[in-house]
Design an enzyme around this catalytic site. Structure first.
Site, short mmCIF file in Angstrom:
data_model
loop_
_atom_site.label_atom_id
_atom_site.label_comp_id
_atom_site.label_asym_id
_atom_site.label_seq_id
_atom_site.Cartn_x
_atom_site.Cartn_y
_atom_site.Cartn_z
N ARG A 120 -7.84 -1.07 8.83
CA ARG A 120 -8.94 -0.34 8.59
C ARG A 120 -9.64 0.64 9.84
O ARG A 120 -10.42 -0.18 10.64
CB ARG A 120 -9.94 -1.25 8.09
CG ARG A 120 -11.17 -0.36 6.85
CD ARG A 120 -11.90 -1.52 6.10
NE ARG A 120 -12.71 -0.96 5.42
CZ ARG A 120 -13.24 -1.59 4.18
NH1 ARG A 120 -13.26 -2.87 4.52
NH2 ARG A 120 -14.02 -0.94 3.29
N GLN B 51 0.76 -1.11 0.00
CA GLN B 51 0.18 -0.02 0.14
C GLN B 51 0.82 1.33 0.13
O GLN B 51 0.17 2.24 -0.11
CB GLN B 51 -0.89 0.07 1.14
CG GLN B 51 -2.10 -0.78 1.21
CD GLN B 51 -2.81 -0.93 2.64
OE1 GLN B 51 -2.93 -1.70 3.21
NE2 GLN B 51 -3.50 -0.02 3.00
N ARG C 99 -4.89 8.20 16.45
CA ARG C 99 -6.30 8.19 15.98
C ARG C 99 -7.15 7.55 16.82
O ARG C 99 -8.47 8.01 16.96
CB ARG C 99 -6.28 7.45 14.43
CG ARG C 99 -7.62 7.58 13.82
CD ARG C 99 -7.33 7.23 12.35
NE ARG C 99 -6.93 7.97 11.35
CZ ARG C 99 -7.61 9.03 10.83
NH1 ARG C 99 -9.02 8.90 10.95
NH2 ARG C 99 -7.07 9.86 10.06
N GLU D 17 -12.75 3.74 5.34
CA GLU D 17 -12.62 2.94 6.68
C GLU D 17 -13.88 3.30 7.49
O GLU D 17 -14.42 2.24 8.08
CB GLU D 17 -11.54 3.61 7.37
CG GLU D 17 -10.19 3.19 6.95
CD GLU D 17 -9.01 3.99 7.32
OE1 GLU D 17 -9.06 5.13 7.04
OE2 GLU D 17 -8.49 3.79 8.35
N GLU E 206 0.72 -1.72 4.69
CA GLU E 206 1.00 -0.37 4.72
C GLU E 206 2.63 -0.25 5.30
O GLU E 206 3.30 0.39 4.65
CB GLU E 206 0.44 0.42 5.71
CG GLU E 206 0.01 2.09 5.50
CD GLU E 206 -0.65 2.61 6.40
OE1 GLU E 206 -1.87 2.09 6.60
OE2 GLU E 206 -0.38 3.68 6.80
N PHE F 203 -6.09 -3.84 3.41
CA PHE F 203 -6.89 -3.31 4.88
C PHE F 203 -5.84 -2.66 5.82
O PHE F 203 -6.29 -2.83 6.98
CB PHE F 203 -7.63 -4.36 5.44
CG PHE F 203 -8.52 -5.17 4.60
CD1 PHE F 203 -9.86 -4.54 3.74
CD2 PHE F 203 -8.20 -6.56 3.94
CE1 PHE F 203 -10.29 -5.18 3.03
CE2 PHE F 203 -9.15 -6.99 3.14
CZ PHE F 203 -10.27 -6.46 2.44
N ALA G 242 -5.57 5.85 5.31
CA ALA G 242 -6.40 6.86 5.95
C ALA G 242 -7.45 7.17 5.01
O ALA G 242 -8.35 8.27 5.22
CB ALA G 242 -5.73 7.94 6.20
N PHE H 189 -7.62 2.28 11.78
CA PHE H 189 -6.38 2.90 12.07
C PHE H 189 -6.48 3.20 13.63
O PHE H 189 -5.89 4.62 13.82
CB PHE H 189 -6.04 3.77 11.25
CG PHE H 189 -4.43 4.09 11.20
CD1 PHE H 189 -3.50 3.28 10.57
CD2 PHE H 189 -3.82 5.00 11.72
CE1 PHE H 189 -2.24 3.66 10.30
CE2 PHE H 189 -2.43 5.46 11.93
CZ PHE H 189 -1.67 4.67 10.97
#
Ligand code: MTE
Ligand code: MOS
Length: 750
Positions: free
Chosen positions: A351, A206, A319, A702, A241, A237, A519, A353
């Protein structure tokens, strides 16, 4: 309305169309990274040697016996690393470790002519370990003060005074599970080296730029010597990342050493035992309410289970803290955040985060205290919504809070909540052994990366002399439909039919310095960049068009070429108006909020705790949709994935040896068709134009996952129906049948 958000007449954005690869997906013709291996003659296959301890020092590693296995070509160890032996961005993830940090940690890799040869070679490598004490559970980490990274505090007002003033004060604790990504495509990298020494890595990533950077630093070469491409992923998902980088580096290292293509593809079991997951959390809290049931104060400590290395744990925690409020105004608030360091896989993006984890704490509080306050949970939720003029705990004004109300009211209507509540109550009177529950929950989710620098994107748009268009952008496709949306954006900005525009795979030598596709901001950011590139071209074509109003697009382009007009452009976009101070945890980290509301009805079996979801209704805010069918799929898929996290998916680590015991589809249950609600109504919120984003749309990837809290709260309501009036139900997460059984049994006995 800004020109960024304004749509021309006859826009291709907003048209309902299938995912650009839908036909390929369903016929099996869509290619993924591992499918390319067959096209590479002489590719070597990599297999890890995985440690059988949760924590240990490596005292001896002898790979010589592996070379006796027919077909073994090379064993890669720490000694082979020409650059930096690190796979992370925090410099706490040795690629080839001296110290094993979790059960299944790869200590070295074997390359073979076949995967089977590599596997047998890996089994022949001799490793001696000196076991060290391990910490497996988050509660043990808390007890032993095993933490890593920053310990942020988000605070506003005076919590102690607020709690002292409150009419009702409650306190509690909850620990809830993480989640395995279980993307259908496991991690894969395929590396080659060309005649100039340029390393080319095809990776299921990703974040191609970061994969490039880490591969380069492992190889000890500058970034311009490594190109990373991502064709598409079979799901990411968030799991792709950060986690692909080390695997790409292993493939690249193998390719540079052997001169042959090297494929690293994890089996499902390797993927589950080696790569990071959603963070499980532990939380303690005290919450104060006034006589009307409005929040006065909340004091909470959230501890995430980070696993062995930091990875994305710090931004995930940020987050989480930024979403503890969900849709609710909490005047006095103080939330402490900590990251436990445990001997487990390095937990990572998933998803939402951290958003889902932050919200779970507050939704759980409301679900538990509503009966104690004597207020219906939906009334308690509704009463606490943000109103115009109020700001989040981190100081960002909440824009468009009326959209939260609009989504809520609309889904209340369309789900016939009031009528069905009476129906459910009647059903429950008649049925002593099965009970139904109905719940409605809200979502408010902030869009943009908290880390401000990530809110930029690039694109490259070529118009060829024949009028055909090729676009490239910095985002990756993982099934979410980003490429479909980008094709629609380009066609709209150029005023062309979709058929004239083609999209090429994401690669770092086309668009550099990209942010992760994450994000949910992929379409906002890359859409802005694609639109910018197209508009530059249109601006240059403008004088040619003015002089020749009757030409077709093809004729116009040919003429412009002959007049030496540049027919391609690099586009750029950055989100304006963002700020974030990590020290004080304040600022305006989000461009806007996405809103949604869901109503779920479940039925619970009083003998087994088995649950069925009978009906779900959703109203969700995607702004003016760029691609309604894609958005519908995102809402349905996100919701079901969230319901999986909250009700089915049960990650278990053996507390004695730190082994992940749920390491296959046989022991780890993800949602399938049988868990889809038989009645599933999804509507997009209307009149929801977002003037801060491309063509008035909003991010969708998300937020819908968190609509699944409605299922959890409906299960809580059904459990309560087994007990006396106003019983407060504590429900474990995931609410598996076993957990539901104990919850309803406690209710029954109270
Ligand atoms: N949808 C599918 N089909 N597959 C995925 O891997 N990832 C989700 C979401 N939807 C995902 C998905 C996650 S975690 C994010 S952040 C967004 O898509 C990323 O894509 P976007 O920014 O283009 O929405
Ligand atoms: Mo998504 S968790 O931001 O990749």
């Amino acid at each position: 309305m800004t020109s960024l958000s304004q749509r021309p007449a006859n826009a291709v954005v907003g048209e309902t169309m299938p995912h650009e690869s839908a036909a390929l997906h369903v016929t099996g013709h869509a290619l993924y990274t591992d499918d390319l291996v067959l096209r590479h003659h002489g590719a070597l296959h990599a297999h890890p040697v995985q440690a059988p301890h949760a924590h240990a020092r490596i005292t001896r590693l002898d790979e010589s016996l592996a070379y006796d296995v027919p077909g073994v070509v090379r064993v890669l160890t720490q000694r082979d690393v020409p650059g930096t032996n690190d796979a992370g961005i925090k410099h706490d993830e040795p690629l080839f470790p001296d110290e094993v940090m979790y059960h299944g940690h790869a200590v070295c890799w074997v390359l073979g002519e076949t995967l089977e040869a590599a596997r047998r070679g890996a089994a022949a490598v001799e490793v001696d370990y000196e076991p060290l004490p391990a910490i497996v559970t988050v509660t043990d980490a808390i007890a032993q003060e095993s933490f890593q990274g920053a310990r942020p505090v988000m605070a506003r007002g005076d919590v102690e005074a607020g709690l002292a003033d409150a009419t009702h004060v409650f306190e509690g604790e909850i620990e809830f599970a993480g989640q395995e990504h279980f993307y259908l495509e496991t991690h894969c990298s395929l590396a080659t080296v060309d005649e100039n020494g340029q390393v080319f890595v095809q990776s299921s990533t990703q974040h191609p730029t970061e994969t490039q950077e880490i591969t380069a630093h492992v190889l000890g070469v500058p970034s311009n010597q490594v190109t990373v491409q991502c064709l598409r992923m079979g799901g990411g998902f968030g799991g792709k990342e950060m986690q692909p980088h080390g695997l790409a580096a292993v493939a690249a290292l193998g390719a540079t050493i052997t001169g042959r293509p090297v494929r690293v593809r994890l089996t499902r079991q390797q993927d589950m035992t080696m790569t990071g997951k959603r963070h499980g959390f532990h939380a303690t809290w005290r919450a104060g309410f006034d006589e009307d049931g409005c929040f006065v104060a909340l004091d909470a400590t959230l501890t995430s289970d980070g696993g062995w290395s930091l990875d994305l744990s710090e931004p995930v925690l940020s987050r989480a803290l930024c979403h503890v409020d969900n849709a609710y105004w909490i005047p006095h608030i103080r939330v402490h955040g900590r990251i436990a360091k445990t001997n487990k896989t390095s937990q990572t993006a998933f998803r939402g985060f951290g958003g889902p984890q932050g919200m779970l704490v507050t939704e759980d509080i409301i679900g538990r205290v509503a009966p104690l306050l004597g207020i219906a949970p939906e009334e308690l939720r509704r009463r606490n919504f943000y109103a115009d003029g109020q700001a989040t705990p981190y100081g960002q004004p909440v824009r468009h809070p009326e959209r939260m109300v609009a989504a809520w009211d609309q889904v209340t209507e369309t789900s016939e909540l009031v009528r069905r509540r009476a129906e459910v109550a009647a059903y429950n009177v008649e049925h002593p052994h099965t009970k139904r529950g109905l719940a409605i929950t809200p979502v408010k989710f902030g869009i943009s990366f908290n880390f401000t620098a990530f809110n930029q994107a690039g694109a490259l748009v070529h118009v060829y002399k024949d009028g055909s268009v090729l676009i490239n952008h910095g985002g990756t496709e993982m099934g979410q439909g980003l490429h479909t949306k980008m094709l629609q954006v380009a066609a709209t900005a150029l005023g062309l039919p979709l058929s004239r525009v083609r999209l090429a795979p994401t690669r770092t030598d086309k668009v550099p310095n990209t942010s992760a596709t994450a994000a949910s901001a992929g379409a906002d950011l890359n859409g802005g960049a694609v639109k910018d590139a197209c508009e530059q071209i249109m601006t240059r074509l403008q004088p040619v068009r003015a002089a020749n109003p009757d030409l077709s697009w093809e004729e116009l382009v040919t003429l412009a070429y002959h007049q030496r007009v540049q027919l391609w452009a690099a586009g750029f976009y950055r989100t304006e108006g963002l700020s974030w101070d990590v020290k004080t945890m304040t600022g305006t980290p989000f461009k806007y909020f996405a809103y949604g509301a869901a109503v779920a009805e479940v039925e619970v079996d009083g003998f087994t705790g088995a649950t069925t979801t009978r009906r779900v209704d959703i109203v969700h805010d995607v702004g003016d949709s760029l691609s309604p069918l894609v958005d519908l799929g995102q809402i349905e898929g996100g919701f079901v994935q969230g319901a999986g996290w909250l009700t089915l998916e049960d990650l278990r680590w053996d507390p004695d040896d730190g082994r992940l015991t749920t390491r296959a589809a046989s022991t780890y249950k993800i949602p399938s068709f049988s868990e889809m609600p038989p009645v599933f109504n999804v509507a997009l919120l209307e009149r929801a134009h977002e003037d801060g984003a491309v063509y008035g749309s909003k991010a969708v990837g998300e937020p819908p996952l968190m609509l699944a809290f409605s299922v959890r709260e409906a299960i809580r309501a059904a459990c309560a129906a087994f007990g006396p009036d106003r019983v407060s139900v504590e429900l474990a997460s995931p609410a598996t049948p076993e957990a539901v059984y104990w919850a309803l049994d406690r209710a029954r006995r109270s």
